[in-house]
Scaffold this motif. Structure first.
Motif, PDB file in Angstrom:
ATOM      1  N   CYS A   1       3.925  26.999  -3.124  1.00 58.65           N
ATOM      2  CA  CYS A   1       5.364  27.207  -2.998  1.00 58.65           C
ATOM      3  C   CYS A   1       6.160  25.916  -2.861  1.00 58.65           C
ATOM      4  N   VAL A   2       6.191  25.302  -1.695  1.00 59.12           N
ATOM      5  CA  VAL A   2       7.211  24.300  -1.384  1.00 59.12           C
ATOM      6  C   VAL A   2       6.978  22.991  -2.138  1.00 59.12           C
ATOM      7  N   SER A   3       7.844  22.712  -3.096  1.00 63.48           N
ATOM      8  CA  SER A   3       7.891  21.406  -3.757  1.00 63.48           C
ATOM      9  C   SER A   3       9.036  20.569  -3.199  1.00 63.48           C
ATOM     10  N   TRP A   4      10.033  21.223  -2.661  1.00 67.98           N
ATOM     11  CA  TRP A   4      11.060  20.584  -1.839  1.00 67.98           C
ATOM     12  C   TRP A   4      11.632  21.670  -0.935  1.00 67.98           C
ATOM     13  N   LEU A   5      12.060  21.271   0.261  1.00 73.68           N
ATOM     14  CA  LEU A   5      12.576  22.225   1.238  1.00 73.68           C
ATOM     15  C   LEU A   5      13.966  21.796   1.655  1.00 73.68           C
ATOM     16  N   LEU A   6      14.963  22.526   1.176  1.00 76.32           N
ATOM     17  CA  LEU A   6      16.342  22.216   1.552  1.00 76.32           C
ATOM     18  C   LEU A   6      16.522  22.384   3.054  1.00 76.32           C
ATOM     19  N   GLY A   7      17.171  21.383   3.679  1.00 76.85           N
ATOM     20  CA  GLY A   7      17.400  21.422   5.113  1.00 76.85           C
ATOM     21  C   GLY A   7      16.287  20.795   5.924  1.00 76.85           C
ATOM     22  N   SER A   8      15.348  20.125   5.263  1.00 74.87           N
ATOM     23  CA  SER A   8      14.235  19.533   6.008  1.00 74.87           C
ATOM     24  C   SER A   8      14.646  18.306   6.802  1.00 74.87           C
ATOM     25  N   GLY A   9      15.850  17.792   6.569  1.00 72.93           N
ATOM     26  CA  GLY A   9      16.366  16.648   7.320  1.00 72.93           C
ATOM     27  C   GLY A   9      17.723  16.951   7.926  1.00 72.93           C
ATOM     28  N   PRO A  10      18.201  16.091   8.804  1.00 76.13           N
ATOM     29  CA  PRO A  10      19.406  16.364   9.601  1.00 76.13           C
ATOM     30  C   PRO A  10      20.700  16.147   8.826  1.00 76.13           C
ATOM     31  N   GLY A  11      21.811  16.455   9.513  1.00 78.02           N
ATOM     32  CA  GLY A  11      23.132  16.210   8.954  1.00 78.02           C
ATOM     33  C   GLY A  11      23.712  17.372   8.195  1.00 78.02           C
ATOM     34  N   ASN A  12      23.152  18.578   8.371  1.00 79.80           N
ATOM     35  CA  ASN A  12      23.645  19.761   7.674  1.00 79.80           C
ATOM     36  C   ASN A  12      23.234  20.994   8.467  1.00 79.80           C
ATOM     37  N   GLU A  13      23.894  22.111   8.193  1.00 74.86           N
ATOM     38  CA  GLU A  13      23.617  23.341   8.931  1.00 74.86           C
ATOM     39  C   GLU A  13      22.277  23.956   8.552  1.00 74.86           C
TER      40      GLU A  13
ATOM     41  N   CYS B   1       5.954  32.236   0.123  1.00 79.54           N
ATOM     42  CA  CYS B   1       5.740  30.927   0.754  1.00 79.54           C
ATOM     43  C   CYS B   1       4.324  30.902   1.310  1.00 79.54           C
ATOM     44  N   THR B   2       3.350  30.588   0.446  1.00 78.75           N
ATOM     45  CA  THR B   2       1.968  30.831   0.825  1.00 78.75           C
ATOM     46  C   THR B   2       1.023  29.812   0.211  1.00 78.75           C
ATOM     47  N   ALA B   3      -0.239  29.912   0.570  1.00 77.27           N
ATOM     48  CA  ALA B   3      -1.323  29.088   0.028  1.00 77.27           C
ATOM     49  C   ALA B   3      -2.611  29.873   0.215  1.00 77.27           C
ATOM     50  N   TRP B   4      -3.675  29.437  -0.469  1.00 75.29           N
ATOM     51  CA  TRP B   4      -4.973  30.076  -0.305  1.00 75.29           C
ATOM     52  C   TRP B   4      -6.077  29.037  -0.479  1.00 75.29           C
ATOM     53  N   ASP B   5      -7.255  29.364   0.028  1.00 75.83           N
ATOM     54  CA  ASP B   5      -8.386  28.435   0.012  1.00 75.83           C
ATOM     55  C   ASP B   5      -9.333  28.757  -1.134  1.00 75.83           C
ATOM     56  N   ARG B   6      -9.791  27.688  -1.809  1.00 76.20           N
ATOM     57  CA  ARG B   6     -10.798  27.798  -2.861  1.00 76.20           C
ATOM     58  C   ARG B   6     -11.714  26.581  -2.796  1.00 76.20           C
TER      59      ARG B   6
ATOM     60  N   SER C   1       3.240  25.136   2.588  1.00 80.67           N
ATOM     61  CA  SER C   1       3.987  26.388   2.586  1.00 80.67           C
ATOM     62  C   SER C   1       3.462  27.382   3.614  1.00 80.67           C
ATOM     63  N   LEU C   2       2.153  27.612   3.618  1.00 77.84           N
ATOM     64  CA  LEU C   2       1.599  28.549   4.593  1.00 77.84           C
ATOM     65  C   LEU C   2       1.749  27.988   6.002  1.00 77.84           C
ATOM     66  N   GLY C   3       1.654  26.666   6.135  1.00 80.57           N
ATOM     67  CA  GLY C   3       1.891  26.052   7.438  1.00 80.57           C
ATOM     68  C   GLY C   3       3.298  26.305   7.929  1.00 80.57           C
ATOM     69  N   LEU C   4       4.269  26.265   7.012  1.00 81.28           N
ATOM     70  CA  LEU C   4       5.661  26.561   7.364  1.00 81.28           C
ATOM     71  C   LEU C   4       5.786  28.000   7.855  1.00 81.28           C
ATOM     72  N   ALA C   5       5.198  28.938   7.097  1.00 79.87           N
ATOM     73  CA  ALA C   5       5.253  30.353   7.490  1.00 79.87           C
ATOM     74  C   ALA C   5       4.548  30.583   8.825  1.00 79.87           C
ATOM     75  N   ARG C   6       3.396  29.943   9.010  1.00 81.10           N
ATOM     76  CA  ARG C   6       2.666  30.096  10.269  1.00 81.10           C
ATOM     77  C   ARG C   6       3.483  29.579  11.455  1.00 81.10           C
ATOM     78  N   SER C   7       4.215  28.491  11.247  1.00 79.90           N
ATOM     79  CA  SER C   7       5.022  27.945  12.340  1.00 79.90           C
ATOM     80  C   SER C   7       6.115  28.919  12.748  1.00 79.90           C
TER      81      SER C   7
ATOM     82  N   GLY D   1      16.687  30.098  -2.585  1.00 78.36           N
ATOM     83  CA  GLY D   1      15.301  29.922  -2.220  1.00 78.36           C
ATOM     84  C   GLY D   1      15.023  30.129  -0.746  1.00 78.36           C
ATOM     85  N   LEU D   2      14.110  29.307  -0.196  1.00 79.55           N
ATOM     86  CA  LEU D   2      13.611  29.528   1.153  1.00 79.55           C
ATOM     87  C   LEU D   2      14.689  29.399   2.212  1.00 79.55           C
ATOM     88  N   ILE D   3      15.569  28.407   2.090  1.00 82.75           N
ATOM     89  CA  ILE D   3      16.602  28.258   3.122  1.00 82.75           C
ATOM     90  C   ILE D   3      17.546  29.454   3.088  1.00 82.75           C
TER      91      ILE D   3
END
Length: 574
Positions: free
Chosen positions: A65-77, A52-57, A238-244, A517-519
């Motif tokens: 990495c993240v094209s969709w993130l399961l669980g990014s919205g409410p109503g589920n565990e 789950c990463t990114a890099w600068d060029r 993706s890297l922002g998610l990991a950093r958080s 995946g990530l979740i």
């Protein structure tokens, strides 16, 4: 945690070493700190996140990495887990109203709307003769949208009591038929029912690439999550998610060391007591959790010991069979000097065999192309575009072009570095150039002017993934679900928990201790800590991160024809 913390087999377990700073390791660290354990995460790369990463060029941040993130919205565990990890707070979650577009060689396109009403109307418009099959698929999707609210993620089934299991099963009763009929039929079989040849092929590529061993169920699960605004992309990528999550871990008091590579898990009297690093030093703790590559863990760190007959077969026979582990990717990033508003967020193109033959390692004649700056505009300069083109790729053809080392350790300024570039053979670089030029030519034919607008190129193969993460054969997800390997792993976790038979004070976490995946990686950290707390006779606890406001959500329409997609704000926050 001290570099020489030593736990007593007779005293309470208080300290923990976690191998790997991907999402599984970070999650394990967060939940361990919530439950009072002293923790030290060891990561061989210089960044958190693993895959789950990114890099600068050249002024562009290339999100891998993240094209969709399961669980990014409410109503589920799933969503609760992300909020406990501080992954989404303070961010905007973006949702496109089309999950994916699949374009045939003739130019016709199927827009896979996740909303079942729009999807049904669109598919019947393409092929009225397939109306009955379409309506059945969309009715099942409607059921899955409701079923997500009761899908269990917070607690592993292996720790549920009899009453909890009955309650879980009872909650699925209203959706029993939808689940039963979609988990027993492969999508390859289901899609063959369509009369229209494009629909017959396109349904296999809803999830971007073709997954020949997937039943219909995961397709419904993903689309239903997307329709419920729970499979979007988080601001910062993706890297922002990991950093958080790393920031949440540090706020909880956890320690993490980068550029730190584990070579061996130290075992004394059949219990894990620490690790030996590549520089020869040793770190000790009461508990060792491996949240990195499963093959490396079992066959290198532990030298094949403590597997038992079942795990031994999994790691010495099953893992080498075709289709047991997710493949790796070939990836091309292009940084473009101007906007390309006609580019859709996500499209899978079905290729002719001549084009596919130029792409080393390709598994299926298709590529997925994302105009990635539509997902993450903050990661590229204003007025520019990032294109992200990928295909599933076997590693064997790449290895055949190169016989050199796949990972090296070098010392710079007195510090060991483990993910630096390695030298490959001429054939390897030639294959990368051929794949890059083939993809650029393909894109130029569909988006004239792309070639002249390129200011940044970046290409990676499955061997690149091995270099950065050490993952077996360059996989990004580990065990493949719905086949012998994934099903056997789930059986073993229920039987032994997330450990190995005969080895005390050792646990596994991350994607190699589950399937998905990530979740799943994030949930694995929660689950392993529930097992550890049980083993230590203490109650498990978890809390939401309240240091930032809840995420907000934005829905972005994708036009049926090419053009600029305007964004609309739903005004809904969670």
């Amino acid at each position: 945690m001290s570099d020489r913390t030593t736990g007593s087999p007779r005293g309470p377990r208080e300290s923990m070493i976690i191998i790997g700073g991907g999402l599984g390791g970070l999650s394990t660290g967060c939940y361990a700190r919530m439950n009072g354990y002293r923790t030290h995460i060891l990561e061989m790369h210089e960044l958190p996140g693993g895959c789950c990463t990114a890099w600068d060029r050249g002024g562009f941040t290339l999100d891998a990495c993240v094209s969709w993130l399961l669980g990014s919205g409410p109503g589920n565990e799933m969503h609760q887990i992300w909020l406990e990890l501080g992954a989404l707070q303070g961010k905007e979650i973006r949702h496109f109203d089309v999950f994916n577009i699949v374009r045939g060689q003739d130019g016709r396109a199927v827009h896979f709307y996740s909303d079942p009403d729009r999807l049904e109307a669109h598919l019947i418009g393409i092929s009225p003769a397939d109306a009955r099959t379409v309506r059945k698929f969309c009715n099942q999707l409607r059921s899955f949208r409701k079923a997500l609210a009761v899908y269990p993620f917070l607690k592993p089934v292996g720790l549920m009591g009899r009453l909890e299991r009955w309650r879980m099963l009872a909650s699925f009763v209203p959706y029993f038929n939808a689940v039963r009929t979609t988990i027993t039929v492969l999508m390859t079989e289901y899609s063959a029912k369509f009369q229209d040849p494009l629909l017959r092929e396109a349904f296999n590529f809803i999830l971007y690439e073709k997954h020949p061993n997937f039943p219909v169920l995961p397709f419904h699960f993903q689309l239903a999550s997307h329709a419920n605004l729970s499979a979007g992309v988080p601001e910062g990528g993706s890297l922002g998610l990991a950093r958080s999550i790393e920031a949440r871990y540090r706020r909880l008091g956890g320690e993490i060391s980068y550029n730190t590579k584990v070579e061996t898990v130290i075992v004394e009297d059949d219990r894990a007591v620490g690790v030996r690093l590549s520089d020869g030093s040793e770190l000790r703790a009461d508990i060792v959790v491996s949240a990195c590559d499963g093959y490396t863990t079992t066959m290198k760190f532990l030298k094949g010991a403590y597997l038992g007959e079942e795990y031994r077969k999994l790691y010495t026979e099953t893992i080498h069979e075709p289709g047991m582990v997710f493949p790796g990717y070939f990836t091309l990033f292009l940084g473009l000097s101007r906007p390309f508003p006609e580019g859709d967020p996500c499209t899978t193109y079905l290729l002719d065999e001549a084009t596919a033959a130029k792409l080393t390692g390709i598994r299926h004649a298709s590529i997925n192309v994302q105009f990635r700056s539509r997902h993450y505009p903050e990661l590229s300069p204003d007025g520019t575009t990032v294109v992200y083109a990928t295909y599933f790729s076997d590693i064997a053809p790449w290895r055949a072009l190169d016989e050199g080392p796949e990972q090296v350790t070098r010392t710079r300024g007195g510090q060991e570095l483990h993910t630096l570039p390695v030298r490959h053979g001429r054939g390897y670089y030639a294959a990368k150039r051929r794949a890059r030029e083939t993809l650029v030519e393909f894109l130029e034919q569909r988006f004239p002017g792309i070639r002249d607008a390129i200011v940044v190129r970046d290409v990676s193969s499955p061997l690149t993934q091995v270099r950065y993460t050490g993952n077996y054969d360059g996989t990004v997800l580990g065990w493949q679900p719905f086949v012998e390997s994934g099903e056997k792993l789930e059986e073993l976790i229920k039987k032994y928990g997330p450990g190995l038979p005969g080895l005390a004070d050792f646990y596994q976490s991350g994607v190699w201790a589950t399937t998905g995946g990530l979740i799943r990686a994030a949930a694995a950290g929660r689950h392993v800590m529930q097992f550890i707390c049980r083993d230590d006779g203490k109650p498990f606890t978890a809390s939401l991160d309240r240091t930032a406001p809840p995420p907000t959500h934005r829905v972005i329409p994708v036009p049926t024809g090419r053009g600029t997609a305007a964004a609309t704000t739903t005004g809904k926050s969670t």
